[in-house]
Design a protein around this motif. Structure first.
Motif, mmCIF file in Angstrom:
data_model
loop_
_atom_site.group_PDB
_atom_site.id
_atom_site.type_symbol
_atom_site.label_atom_id
_atom_site.label_comp_id
_atom_site.label_asym_id
_atom_site.label_seq_id
_atom_site.Cartn_x
_atom_site.Cartn_y
_atom_site.Cartn_z
ATOM 1 N N LEU A 1 0.957 -1.727 -0.367
ATOM 2 C CA LEU A 1 -0.234 -0.240 -0.085
ATOM 3 C C LEU A 1 0.662 1.270 0.316
ATOM 4 O O LEU A 1 0.613 2.700 -0.947
ATOM 5 N N LEU A 2 1.816 1.416 1.410
ATOM 6 C CA LEU A 2 2.603 2.492 0.552
ATOM 7 C C LEU A 2 3.505 2.785 -0.478
ATOM 8 O O LEU A 2 3.605 3.580 -1.152
ATOM 9 N N LEU A 3 4.012 1.644 -1.276
ATOM 10 C CA LEU A 3 4.530 1.534 -2.464
ATOM 11 C C LEU A 3 3.108 1.933 -3.036
ATOM 12 O O LEU A 3 3.599 2.600 -4.405
ATOM 13 N N GLY A 4 2.267 1.898 -3.268
ATOM 14 C CA GLY A 4 0.787 2.076 -4.497
ATOM 15 C C GLY A 4 0.637 3.763 -4.182
ATOM 16 O O GLY A 4 0.583 4.244 -5.229
ATOM 17 N N ILE A 5 1.228 3.956 -2.577
ATOM 18 C CA ILE A 5 0.715 5.474 -2.825
ATOM 19 C C ILE A 5 1.872 6.157 -3.690
ATOM 20 O O ILE A 5 1.404 7.169 -4.276
ATOM 21 N N VAL A 6 2.515 5.617 -3.644
ATOM 22 C CA VAL A 6 3.893 6.798 -4.130
ATOM 23 C C VAL A 6 4.328 6.789 -5.728
ATOM 24 O O VAL A 6 4.355 7.416 -6.381
ATOM 25 N N THR A 7 3.768 5.116 -5.991
ATOM 26 C CA THR A 7 4.028 5.430 -7.274
ATOM 27 C C THR A 7 2.585 5.866 -7.692
ATOM 28 O O THR A 7 2.761 5.669 -8.899
ATOM 29 N N GLY A 8 1.664 5.581 -6.942
ATOM 30 C CA GLY A 8 -0.191 6.038 -7.716
ATOM 31 C C GLY A 8 -0.896 4.350 -8.450
ATOM 32 O O GLY A 8 -1.799 4.808 -8.699
ATOM 33 N N GLY A 9 -0.141 3.806 -8.708
ATOM 34 C CA GLY A 9 -1.356 2.720 -9.001
ATOM 35 C C GLY A 9 -1.208 1.312 -7.493
ATOM 36 O O GLY A 9 -0.602 1.490 -6.725
ATOM 37 N N PHE A 10 -1.944 0.658 -8.061
ATOM 38 C CA PHE A 10 -2.032 0.477 -6.474
ATOM 39 C C PHE A 10 -1.870 -1.168 -6.592
ATOM 40 O O PHE A 10 -0.875 -2.221 -5.574
ATOM 41 N N LEU A 11 -3.196 -2.470 -7.286
ATOM 42 C CA LEU A 11 -2.505 -3.135 -7.765
ATOM 43 C C LEU A 11 -1.512 -4.604 -7.656
ATOM 44 O O LEU A 11 -0.782 -5.529 -7.211
ATOM 45 N N GLY A 12 -0.676 -3.486 -8.514
ATOM 46 C CA GLY A 12 0.160 -4.154 -9.004
ATOM 47 C C GLY A 12 1.319 -4.133 -8.058
ATOM 48 O O GLY A 12 2.279 -4.979 -7.027
ATOM 49 N N PRO A 13 1.383 -2.739 -7.169
ATOM 50 C CA PRO A 13 2.392 -3.217 -5.794
ATOM 51 C C PRO A 13 1.588 -3.650 -4.640
ATOM 52 O O PRO A 13 2.654 -4.335 -3.919
ATOM 53 N N LEU A 14 0.776 -3.522 -4.162
ATOM 54 C CA LEU A 14 -0.431 -4.690 -3.436
ATOM 55 C C LEU A 14 -0.024 -6.159 -3.914
ATOM 56 O O LEU A 14 0.492 -6.145 -2.611
ATOM 57 N N LEU A 15 -0.026 -6.878 -4.848
ATOM 58 C CA LEU A 15 0.584 -8.143 -4.784
ATOM 59 C C LEU A 15 1.769 -8.201 -4.713
ATOM 60 O O LEU A 15 2.213 -9.172 -4.192
ATOM 61 N N LEU A 16 2.333 -7.041 -5.160
ATOM 62 C CA LEU A 16 4.102 -7.165 -5.428
ATOM 63 C C LEU A 16 4.247 -7.592 -3.946
ATOM 64 O O LEU A 16 5.303 -8.270 -3.012
ATOM 65 N N GLY A 17 3.895 -6.858 -2.908
ATOM 66 C CA GLY A 17 4.436 -6.415 -1.477
ATOM 67 C C GLY A 17 3.677 -7.666 -0.944
ATOM 68 O O GLY A 17 4.139 -8.492 0.237
ATOM 69 N N LEU A 18 2.744 -8.206 -1.318
ATOM 70 C CA LEU A 18 1.702 -9.465 -0.537
ATOM 71 C C LEU A 18 2.885 -10.678 -0.393
ATOM 72 O O LEU A 18 2.700 -11.285 0.213
ATOM 73 N N VAL A 19 3.456 -10.656 -2.057
ATOM 74 C CA VAL A 19 4.056 -12.102 -2.598
ATOM 75 C C VAL A 19 5.866 -11.660 -2.056
ATOM 76 O O VAL A 19 6.244 -12.748 -0.831
ATOM 77 N N GLY A 20 6.366 -11.162 -1.231
ATOM 78 C CA GLY A 20 7.488 -10.823 -0.946
ATOM 79 C C GLY A 20 7.398 -10.624 0.425
ATOM 80 O O GLY A 20 7.810 -10.970 1.161
ATOM 81 N N GLY A 21 6.051 -9.840 1.795
ATOM 82 C CA GLY A 21 6.316 -9.900 2.477
ATOM 83 C C GLY A 21 5.593 -11.349 2.870
ATOM 84 O O GLY A 21 6.105 -12.544 4.056
ATOM 85 N N VAL A 22 5.081 -12.089 2.078
ATOM 86 C CA VAL A 22 4.158 -13.961 2.585
ATOM 87 C C VAL A 22 5.679 -14.438 2.718
ATOM 88 O O VAL A 22 6.730 -15.169 3.801
ATOM 89 N N ILE A 23 7.402 -14.608 1.616
ATOM 90 C CA ILE A 23 8.005 -14.977 1.911
ATOM 91 C C ILE A 23 9.456 -14.803 2.719
ATOM 92 O O ILE A 23 9.881 -15.133 2.696
ATOM 93 N N PHE A 24 9.195 -12.838 2.858
ATOM 94 C CA PHE A 24 9.932 -12.930 4.126
ATOM 95 C C PHE A 24 9.271 -13.510 4.958
ATOM 96 O O PHE A 24 10.919 -14.251 6.531
#
Length: 167
Positions: free
Chosen positions: A94-117
């Protein structure tokens, strides 16, 4: 155990060392079995217009208590890592989405990265423990009793007010 003033000040005394722990001073005016009762007593003193800045709550006979919550298994460890990682990933997505302007791509990227982490950050320490600690627990510092101390110049008055409370 107390909500003290910054710098470790004690009732009725000067600050002896900025930020250094100092032993409490004062005369005991009451003793309680629980912190809630000691808090209630100080609240009663405040309601009675007593200068509570002259009062300290001191936990006596300290014990470290570890309460066991349950057995840990690989399934619980991985599920916990998955959930905590997912929340962290959604937050950063969500933070990345606010900075970049798009929400779905950054949200999915953050979700996958967060799960792996999350999976890595929980499974590696659990595997390293090699079954030495197969349980979850919480740690608390508790006291056998809680004394209410007061500056000697106001101790008798404080004792009288608390005697009327009848706790």
């Amino acid at each position: 155990m107390t909500n003290s003033m910054p710098g470790g000040s004690v009732p009725g005394g000067p600050q002896r060392g900025r930020g250094l722990p100092t032993p409490p001073t004062g005369w005991p005016i009451a003793s309680y079995g629980t912190y809630a009762d000691a808090q209630r007593a100080v609240d009663h003193l405040a309601d009675s217009q007593f200068p509570v800045e002259k009062v300290t709550i001191v936990g006596v006979d300290l014990m470290q208590v570890e309460r066991v919550l349950g057995r840990l298994t690989w399934a619980k460890v991985l599920a916990g890592g998955l959930v905590s990682g997912a929340w962290l990933g959604v937050f950063f997505g969500l933070l990345l989405g606010i900075v970049t302007g798009g929400f779905l791509g950054p949200l999915l990227l953050g979700l996958v990265g967060g799960v792996i982490f999350g999976l890595i950050s929980t499974s590696v320490p659990y595997a390293a423990s090699r079954g030495q600690r197969d349980f979850a627990s919480t740690m608390q510092l508790v006291a056998g009793r809680y004394d209410v101390l007061c500056d000697p110049s106001r101790a008798e008055e404080g004792r009288d007010i608390l005697a009327r409370l009848g706790l």
